[in-house]
Design an enzyme around this catalytic site. Structure first.
Site, PDB file in Angstrom:
ATOM      1  N   GLN A   1      62.467   4.513  41.510  1.00  0.00           N
ATOM      2  CA  GLN A   1      62.207   5.867  42.005  1.00  0.00           C
ATOM      3  C   GLN A   1      60.738   6.256  41.963  1.00  0.00           C
ATOM      4  O   GLN A   1      60.389   7.375  42.356  1.00  0.00           O
ATOM      5  CB  GLN A   1      63.041   6.882  41.207  1.00  0.00           C
ATOM      6  CG  GLN A   1      64.528   6.640  41.224  1.00  0.00           C
ATOM      7  CD  GLN A   1      65.115   6.687  42.621  1.00  0.00           C
ATOM      8  OE1 GLN A   1      64.544   7.296  43.537  1.00  0.00           O
ATOM      9  NE2 GLN A   1      66.259   6.044  42.815  1.00  0.00           N
TER      10      GLN A   1
ATOM     11  N   LYS B   1      64.432   1.704  49.099  1.00  0.00           N
ATOM     12  CA  LYS B   1      64.122   3.082  48.705  1.00  0.00           C
ATOM     13  C   LYS B   1      62.706   3.498  49.124  1.00  0.00           C
ATOM     14  O   LYS B   1      62.310   4.638  48.939  1.00  0.00           O
ATOM     15  CB  LYS B   1      64.284   3.246  47.196  1.00  0.00           C
ATOM     16  CG  LYS B   1      65.716   3.057  46.702  1.00  0.00           C
ATOM     17  CD  LYS B   1      65.822   3.263  45.203  1.00  0.00           C
ATOM     18  CE  LYS B   1      67.202   2.898  44.688  1.00  0.00           C
ATOM     19  NZ  LYS B   1      68.262   3.819  45.144  1.00  0.00           N
TER      20      LYS B   1
ATOM     21  N   HIS C   1      69.548   4.772  34.863  1.00  0.00           N
ATOM     22  CA  HIS C   1      70.507   4.277  35.844  1.00  0.00           C
ATOM     23  C   HIS C   1      71.277   3.131  35.190  1.00  0.00           C
ATOM     24  O   HIS C   1      70.749   2.418  34.336  1.00  0.00           O
ATOM     25  CB  HIS C   1      69.737   3.781  37.068  1.00  0.00           C
ATOM     26  CG  HIS C   1      70.565   3.411  38.247  1.00  0.00           C
ATOM     27  ND1 HIS C   1      71.294   2.237  38.313  1.00  0.00           N
ATOM     28  CD2 HIS C   1      70.760   4.023  39.440  1.00  0.00           C
ATOM     29  CE1 HIS C   1      71.907   2.167  39.482  1.00  0.00           C
ATOM     30  NE2 HIS C   1      71.600   3.235  40.191  1.00  0.00           N
TER      31      HIS C   1
ATOM     32  N   CYS D   1      75.370   6.728  39.280  1.00  0.00           N
ATOM     33  CA  CYS D   1      75.200   5.529  38.439  1.00  0.00           C
ATOM     34  C   CYS D   1      74.478   5.884  37.138  1.00  0.00           C
ATOM     35  O   CYS D   1      73.591   5.150  36.674  1.00  0.00           O
ATOM     36  CB  CYS D   1      74.449   4.425  39.178  1.00  0.00           C
ATOM     37  SG  CYS D   1      75.347   3.788  40.601  1.00  0.00           S
TER      38      CYS D   1
ATOM     39  N   ASP E   1      61.900   0.349  35.026  1.00  0.00           N
ATOM     40  CA  ASP E   1      62.649   0.538  36.265  1.00  0.00           C
ATOM     41  C   ASP E   1      61.809   1.442  37.167  1.00  0.00           C
ATOM     42  O   ASP E   1      61.701   2.642  36.931  1.00  0.00           O
ATOM     43  CB  ASP E   1      64.006   1.166  35.958  1.00  0.00           C
ATOM     44  CG  ASP E   1      64.803   1.532  37.202  1.00  0.00           C
ATOM     45  OD1 ASP E   1      64.293   1.337  38.331  1.00  0.00           O
ATOM     46  OD2 ASP E   1      65.936   2.029  37.057  1.00  0.00           O
TER      47      ASP E   1
END
Length: 413
Positions: free
Chosen positions: A206, A229, A126, A368, A203
């Site tokens: 997700q 999220k 991302h 993104c 990251d």
């Protein structure tokens, strides 16, 4: 089917927004990768704060201030347990994943990267996990390197070993790709990075909503994720950092609460984690995030994973039967609950618009991840993503919508 793993009907009752119709059709919300919906338990926690004990934290000694402080710091402890961090002070609240990664890039990165060093990332990142490292490399004259991917968009351990060298100082990688759904073996990558004296920043935007995260077992140095999220409010994120790193890092925002002593010309900083939380903190958002974490934990990640895998498998099989649908990414058993696709001859935005008329919400665009779009040799894609409140009926609605879209754009079955 996945409904045998979760009481999905009961879960759906907790999400008021899903009761509505869109364009006269039942809402099939398949965009949780962008942002998840919020259960009434989270909404009620926010209402309770604002209606009963709205106050600033830390500085006040009155009753409302004490309640707010307890709520805010209680949320930090809940998050610590959720990601299995060793120390309370290793949990820093930020505005979101992007802010967390930028904090690491500016505070840790500026202090440790010099000309000639290497920063290793991937092409599936991302923008939030690419641009901060890109800019750090430019500021410091470092080299930005990319771990090559397989044709299915996966990272092999061999490729990781070939890319990371003794010049590598930072490895930045997504735990789960927001486009391909690829699940990266960050534990193995962390081990390789550490063998070369590098740190790893992950990251987790997700992954944290969908799978158990144990930062000690993964042995990551930094781990970032967002509340919105994972059923929580917008505007709140988490940066986990190993205590020894955070203790030696300088804050990048200055102001109230993060100080120890302020003179006319010099100032000193308070202890972790407050030195990274300048100004009035994200009180309501943290309290809402606590409620979201408790909701997820009450369900359990085993059930969540089984549900998402079953839905993804079913959707993959049904969509694969539609001629002209191209699906990107690894096999279903190697991906999270995300299916990114294109329809031959139809722009993804047109696909998403057509699906919206059928009550189906999907994401369209470059997500993104423009370098990944270039790697896929497309300008953009459509993406359907699944979470705990999705059902086989949602998938059927998606598939029927795709068939109608194809028919509308004059394709033959």
């Amino acid at each position: 089917m996945a409904d045998t793993q979760l009481d999905v009907k009961a879960i759906i009752q907790d999400f008021p927004i899903l009761e509505q119709q869109v364009n006269g059709k039942r809402l099939a919300y398949l965009d949780s990768t962008a942002t998840s919906q919020k259960p009434k338990q989270v909404i009620e926690a926010l209402d309770d704060y604002y209606e009963r004990y709205n106050s600033n934290v830390h500085r006040g000694v009155h009753t409302l201030g004490s309640l707010a402080t307890d709520g805010y710091e209680g949320a930090r402890e809940t998050v610590r347990q959720f990601i299995h961090a060793q120390y309370f002070e290793e949990v820093v609240f930020t505005r979101g994943t992007t802010a967390s990664i930028n904090l690491v890039a500016h505070s840790y990165g500026d202090a440790h990267i010099k000309e000639g060093d290497e920063i290793v990332v991937t092409e599936m990142e991302h923008h939030a996990n690419l641009v901060p490292w890109q800019q750090l490399a430019k500021r410091k004259g470092a080299t930005l390197k990319f771990i090559p991917m397989t044709t299915d968009g996966e990272l092999t351990i061999e490729a990781v070993k070939e890319t990371i060298t003794d010049k590598t100082k930072i490895v930045a990688v997504a735990h789960v790709s927001n486009v391909l759904g690829t699940i990266n073996d960050v534990k193995a990558i962390a081990e390789i990075a550490h063998e070369h004296g590098a740190i790893i920043s992950v990251d987790g935007a997700q992954s944290a909503p969908h799978m158990k995260v144990d930062v000690q077992d993964l042995d990551v140095d930094f781990y970032s994720f967002s509340g919105h999220k994972m059923l929580g409010p917008t505007g709140i994120g988490v940066l986990y950092g190993k205590r020894q790193h955070l203790q030696n890092m300088e804050p990048i925002e200055f102001g109230g609460d993060m100080i120890d002593f302020v003179g006319l010309h010099e100032s000193t900083w308070t202890d972790l984690p407050t030195k990274f939380e300048a100004g009035t903190p994200l009180i309501a958002q943290a309290i809402g995030l606590k409620a979201a974490v408790e909701y997820i934990e009450a369900i359990g990640f085993d059930a969540i994973h089984a549900h998402e895998q079953a839905l993804t498998q079913y959707a993959y099989e049904q969509m694969s039967q539609i001629e002209g649908i191209d699906i990107y990414g690894p096999a279903v058993d190697k991906r999270a609950g995300v299916i990114t696709f294109n329809m031959d001859g139809v722009h993804p935005h047109d696909v998403a618009t057509a699906l919206d008329t059928e009550g189906v919400a999907v994401r369209a665009g470059h997500h993104c991840a423009q370098p990944l779009m270039k790697w896929l040799n497309v300008s953009s894609t459509a993406r359907a993503s699944f979470y705990i409140y999705n059902t086989k009926e949602d998938v059927d609605q998606l598939v029927e919508g795709l068939k109608r879209t194809k028919e509308f754009f004059s394709y033959e079955f």
